[in-house]
Scaffold this active site. Structure first.
Site, PDB file in Angstrom:
ATOM      1  N   HIS A 182       0.800  -1.234   0.000  1.00 42.87           N
ATOM      2  CA  HIS A 182       0.000   0.000   0.000  1.00 42.87           C
ATOM      3  C   HIS A 182       0.826   1.274   0.000  1.00 42.87           C
ATOM      4  O   HIS A 182       0.255   2.364   0.092  1.00 42.87           O
ATOM      5  CB  HIS A 182      -0.920   0.060   1.221  1.00 42.87           C
ATOM      6  N   LYS A 187      -8.620  13.745   5.163  1.00 42.23           N
ATOM      7  CA  LYS A 187      -7.792  12.542   5.129  1.00 42.23           C
ATOM      8  C   LYS A 187      -6.780  12.689   6.242  1.00 42.23           C
ATOM      9  O   LYS A 187      -6.693  13.756   6.859  1.00 42.23           O
ATOM     10  CB  LYS A 187      -7.099  12.372   3.770  1.00 42.23           C
ATOM     11  N   ARG A 188      -6.001  11.631   6.530  1.00 42.23           N
ATOM     12  CA  ARG A 188      -4.967  11.783   7.539  1.00 42.23           C
ATOM     13  C   ARG A 188      -4.061  12.961   7.178  1.00 42.23           C
ATOM     14  O   ARG A 188      -3.831  13.254   6.006  1.00 42.23           O
ATOM     15  CB  ARG A 188      -4.151  10.485   7.657  1.00 42.23           C
ATOM     16  N   LYS A 204       0.707  14.242   1.781  1.00 46.99           N
ATOM     17  CA  LYS A 204      -0.641  14.544   1.285  1.00 46.99           C
ATOM     18  C   LYS A 204      -0.836  16.044   1.073  1.00 46.99           C
ATOM     19  O   LYS A 204      -1.801  16.484   0.466  1.00 46.99           O
ATOM     20  CB  LYS A 204      -1.689  14.004   2.252  1.00 46.99           C
ATOM     21  N   THR A 231      -8.628   6.687  -1.852  1.00 50.47           N
ATOM     22  CA  THR A 231      -9.963   6.136  -2.087  1.00 50.47           C
ATOM     23  C   THR A 231     -11.040   7.184  -1.854  1.00 50.47           C
ATOM     24  O   THR A 231     -12.134   7.077  -2.403  1.00 50.47           O
ATOM     25  CB  THR A 231     -10.225   4.906  -1.182  1.00 50.47           C
ATOM     26  N   LYS A 290     -14.811   8.408  -3.693  1.00 46.95           N
ATOM     27  CA  LYS A 290     -16.063   8.676  -2.975  1.00 46.95           C
ATOM     28  C   LYS A 290     -16.643  10.030  -3.361  1.00 46.95           C
ATOM     29  O   LYS A 290     -17.854  10.159  -3.608  1.00 46.95           O
ATOM     30  CB  LYS A 290     -15.830   8.620  -1.452  1.00 46.95           C
TER      31      LYS A 290
END
Ligand code: C3B
Length: 839
Positions: A374, A567-568, A573, A678, A682
């Site tokens: 991952h 998100k985290r 990110k 992911t 969504k």
């Protein structure tokens, strides 16, 4: 477990066998019975939490009946089962999902109404099952939903943490962590006090020879901890198949106390032992994409692998089949490297306990396991120090050395000219101390290795597993692009949209075959459809606006453009890029005349996500977002033109409110760092557009929805290395607009500048590893394009409808079919027909 009722008495059992409710009247019966007997309450003292409990127990009864039937049916079908080993299952709430999957939500709504309760309030009583950090754990939950929906005989195996991911509170702009003790009332689990496994740690190794002269190895004198199974039913959508999620809980092996110690007067020591045993499954490690190498974490991993493998082998042995049949009956998927110890553990069982020879055991192991990678982030790749493993799992370390020896001999024979190859691919890293590289062990012990999006699967083949592609051949490596379950992420989170789609597509079949969504393109120009689609988005924004007011006390205008990044929190990110962009927007607005400001596209920038408790840079980013929010939201000049919101304690149930409400969501990782993502899927499935980099699944989303319907920006993954190199040798090229943002932060516009210096300096003085300075300009320009595009509401609407129609590929059902065909070689089991007596 083994005993069964003799034939003459079975008729009586069948006659009294539990019945499922089918009408709202029967549902009310069940709810009231549970409230009055299971909970010992009455109509004089039942509040919403009591009504939730009664409702949940009524549905639990239903699920258990299906669950039992499914398990019997799958056992007699005698087909290969899939075991999904995951240290995280981020399930969220179960009630709404259960109601929708068994198709009884309307029945329950009517029943609750008659009993004096509102469905939405009851659903809201449930706490999230938050046994995961982020994407990896939520993916496991989506996969369980798809496995059951597609009728695959599959079990999840994990740990029953007493504390899930911490609850996040924001105090004075800082993240605080509060323990999440979620088990006070959990009607969804079944303790199986008769299903236990004794797991050994530490101890010694003894080699001996039996009478026939055969060599044996025994692992002895260790410390024993008992694993107790807790099962949760996983209902499929539109099928009676109800699979099992088995979570292990640890307890001391001698019941309450160690009696030898207890009787010799060591009462406290005995209690301490008990607590030590219980500590193993006490808490989920809150790190996302970061390996910390803590001994307790290794204990958790082995405890869970050993209990699960014992359970799987026990089930297999009941079939009395030959060992060579094991891989025809069992497929084990390793969700990241966390369960890699299952590989040496199965070897240990087969060789030390069952007496198989190495070669046969090894061949069984390789055929049984497959591994999903991952991440390529170096800090996330698990390594365990050899002395630690030696002490905790002495026999496993020997087995790992044996695997490595065989493997390196093979490599040496096949690549005699590449002298460095051996040290590069060795499972043991020759560092001080030596380290076991878990990813290499997982690759070597599996027959397939997959990444989670095309770019990522290509990258693992050219970076971390490059040598293994040469050694094992390219066919061992494959791609399964991630997906999401449309049941939770459309039907449940956005019921009105689901209903609208069903009205055009002639029913809800699309929830079982998401590719049917393409037919929506026929309605892009349909006036009524467009109007309803737009109304739904507005209603979802209104719902989120209400939630923001209630949770954070901030008033936002639902007519603004909602820009969401949840998100985290992680440097890769790049929430920092987003907040720098927000500051830039704020500075521009400040400089405008009031008339121009009125013309600017109003925006609400919404953030949410947890930082690992020890990750200071991530916590600093949260602090900065909150400080900017404070300044901007209270600036009278700005008004509705810009609002900044940090939503506390982002989790699955909040995501169900947030995701349907976006106009734009942000997926802006440095190219090559986000394996898939992911939440991008969504948001788009719910009619939100995205701004993103060419990273992870964004690339495939672009391919599906079309380049005109996505806002891409930034450098490409193939240029990242050169850019980092250039930073190092020639310095950064900081755009004046970004420089201004830094200047204002350093001048204290958002409070004490010292608080943010490490964050700003990581870019200006320490190499800007995540390329914020390289991508800032194109990010800001792309945001401008978005403002412009949003002004043309008709065109925007066309885009949002079009993207929904083109998201069929991203169902987790498609993922599961790919895994089943390419990796597991498994078939579904036809679910049992319902018994005729209406039960
Ligand atoms: C995540 C990755 O960061 C995401 O890109 C990916 O979509 C999901 O896994 C699911 O595949 N991930 C994670 O949540 N935790 C890790 N330790 C490693 C990856």
């Amino acid at each position: 477990v083994e005993a069964s009722v003799p034939e003459p008495q079975r008729e009586a059992w069948r006659k009294h066998s539990a019945r499922e409710f089918n009408t709202s009247d029967q549902f009310e019966d069940a709810v009231v019975r549970h409230i009055e007997t299971t909970l010992a309450r009455s109509l004089y003292n039942v509040d919403e939490s009591g009504a939730y409990a009664g409702t949940a127990l009524a549905f639990r009864d239903r699920l258990v009946i299906e669950w039992n039937r499914t398990q019997q049916n799958q056992t007699s079908a005698d087909q290969k089962r899939v075991y999904y080993l995951s240290l995280e299952f981020l399930m969220g709430r179960a009630l709404d999902n259960a109601m929708l999957n068994v198709g009884m939500k309307d029945v329950a709504r009517k029943g609750l109404d008659e009993l004096g309760f509102r469905m939405e309030d009851i659903i809201d009583q449930e706490r999230d099952a938050a046994l995961g950090n982020g994407g990896l754990g939520r993916l496991a939950a989506c996969f369980l939903d798809s496995l059951a929906t597609l009728n695959y005989p599959a079990w999840g195996y994990g740990l029953r943490y007493r504390y899930g991911i911490f609850r996040q509170e924001i105090v004075n702009g800082y993240q605080m962590e509060v323990p999440d003790y979620w088990l006070e009332f959990n009607p969804w689990e079944f303790p199986r006090h008769d299903v236990t496994v004794d797991v050994q740690f530490y101890g010694t190794i003894r080699k001996y020879m039996d009478d026939s002269g055969k060599q044996h190895t025994a692992w002895e004198n260790g410390e024993i901890v008992t694993a107790v199974a807790y099962d949760a039913p996983i209902p499929g959508y539109g099928t009676t198949t109800t699979n099992n999620l088995r979570l292990w809980s640890s307890k001391a092996s001698h019941g309450e106390f160690d009696f030898t110690k207890f009787n010799s007067g060591e009462y406290e020591a005995s209690v301490a032992d008990t607590q030590r045993a219980e500590t193993i499954s006490a808490v989920l490690y809150p790190n996302d994409s970061l390996d910390r190498g803590k001994e307790l974490r290794l204990k958790q991993q082995y405890f869970w692998c050993a209990a699960s493998l014992f359970d799987i082998v026990r089930r297999f042995k009941k079939s009395k089949k030959a060992w060579s049949d094991f891989p025809n009956q069992v497929a084990i998927q390793l969700n990241d490297t966390h369960p890699t110890l299952a590989i040496p553990e199965l070897l240990r069982i087969l060789i030390d306990i069952e007496g198989l020879e190495w070669d046969e055991a090894w061949s069984i192991v390789q055929k049984t396991f497959s591994y999903t990678n991952h991440t390529v982030l170096p800090e996330a790749l698990e390594k365990w120090s050899v002395p630690l493993v030696q002490n905790l799992l002495p026999r496993h370390l020997q087995i790992i050395y044996d695997i490595n020896l065989q493997f390196l001999q093979f490599v040496e024979r096949n690549f005699p000219k590449d002298r460095d190859m051996l040290s590069r691919v060795s499972i043991i890293e020759e560092s001080q101390p030596k380290m076991v590289r878990m990813a290499y062990l997982a690759v070597i012990g599996s027959h397939k290795v997959n990444g989670v999006a095309e770019l990522h699967s290509d990258l693992i083949k050219t970076t971390i597993f490059k040598d293994f592609v040469k050694i094992h051949g390219p066919d061992k490596f494959t791609n399964v692009t991630n997906g999401i379950t449309p049941r939770r992420w459309l039907h449940q989170a956005n019921f009105r949209l689901s209903e609208l789609i069903a009205s055009k597509l002639g029913g809800y079949d699309y929830l079982n075959d998401l590719t049917l969504l393409h037919k929506l393109e026929n309605y892009v120009d349909d006036k009524d459809f467009r109007k309803e689609f737009q109304d739904i988005k507005y209603a979802n924004k209104l719902r989120l606006a209400r939630y923001i007011k209630e949770a954070q006390g901030i008033t936002v205008n639902p007519a603004s453009l909602f820009d969401i990044q949840v998100k985290r929190i992680h440097e890769y990110k790049r929430q920092q890029l987003n907040i720098f962009g927000v500051i830039h927007r704020y500075l521009e607005l400040k400089e405008m005349s009031p008339a121009d400001r009125k013309k600017a596209q109003p925006r609400v920038s919404i953030f949410g996500g947890k930082a690992a408790p020890g990750y200071w840079m991530a916590k600093t980013i949260i602090h900065l977002i909150n400080q900017v929010s404070e300044v901007v939201n209270n600036d009278k000049d700005i008004g509705d033109a810009l609002k900044v919101v940090f939503l506390e304690d982002y989790n699955v149930s909040k995501a169900e409110i947030i995701v349907p409400a976006s106009d734009i969501s942000e997926h802006i990782s440095t190219a090559g760092t986000e394996a898939s993502g992911t939440s991008n899927m969504k948001f788009v499935l719910n009619g939100g557009l995205i701004i993103g980099t060419c990273d992870g699944a964004n690339i495939e989303i672009t391919r599906e929805v079309g380049e005109d319907n996505i806002f891409l920006f930034g450098n490409l993954s193939e240029d990242v290395e050169d850019l980092r190199h250039a930073h190092y040798y020639s310095g950064l090229n900081i755009d004046p607009s970004l420089q201004r943002v830094f200047d204002e932060i350093r001048n204290g516009m958002f409070g004490d500048a010292g608080q943010f210096s490490s964050l700003v300096n990581s870019i200006t003085d320490h190499g800007d590893y995540y390329l914020v300075s390289d991508d800032f300009k194109s990010y800001v320009e792309t945001q401008k394009l978005i403002d412009e595009a949003y002004k043309n509401q008709e065109e925007w609407l066309t885009k949002t409808i079009t993207v929904v129609a083109r998201m069929g590929f991203f169902s987790s059902d498609r993922c599961i079919e790919e895994y089943a065909q390419e990796i597991w070689n498994t078939e579904p089991v036809v679910p049992p027909a319902k018994p005729q007596n209406g039960a």
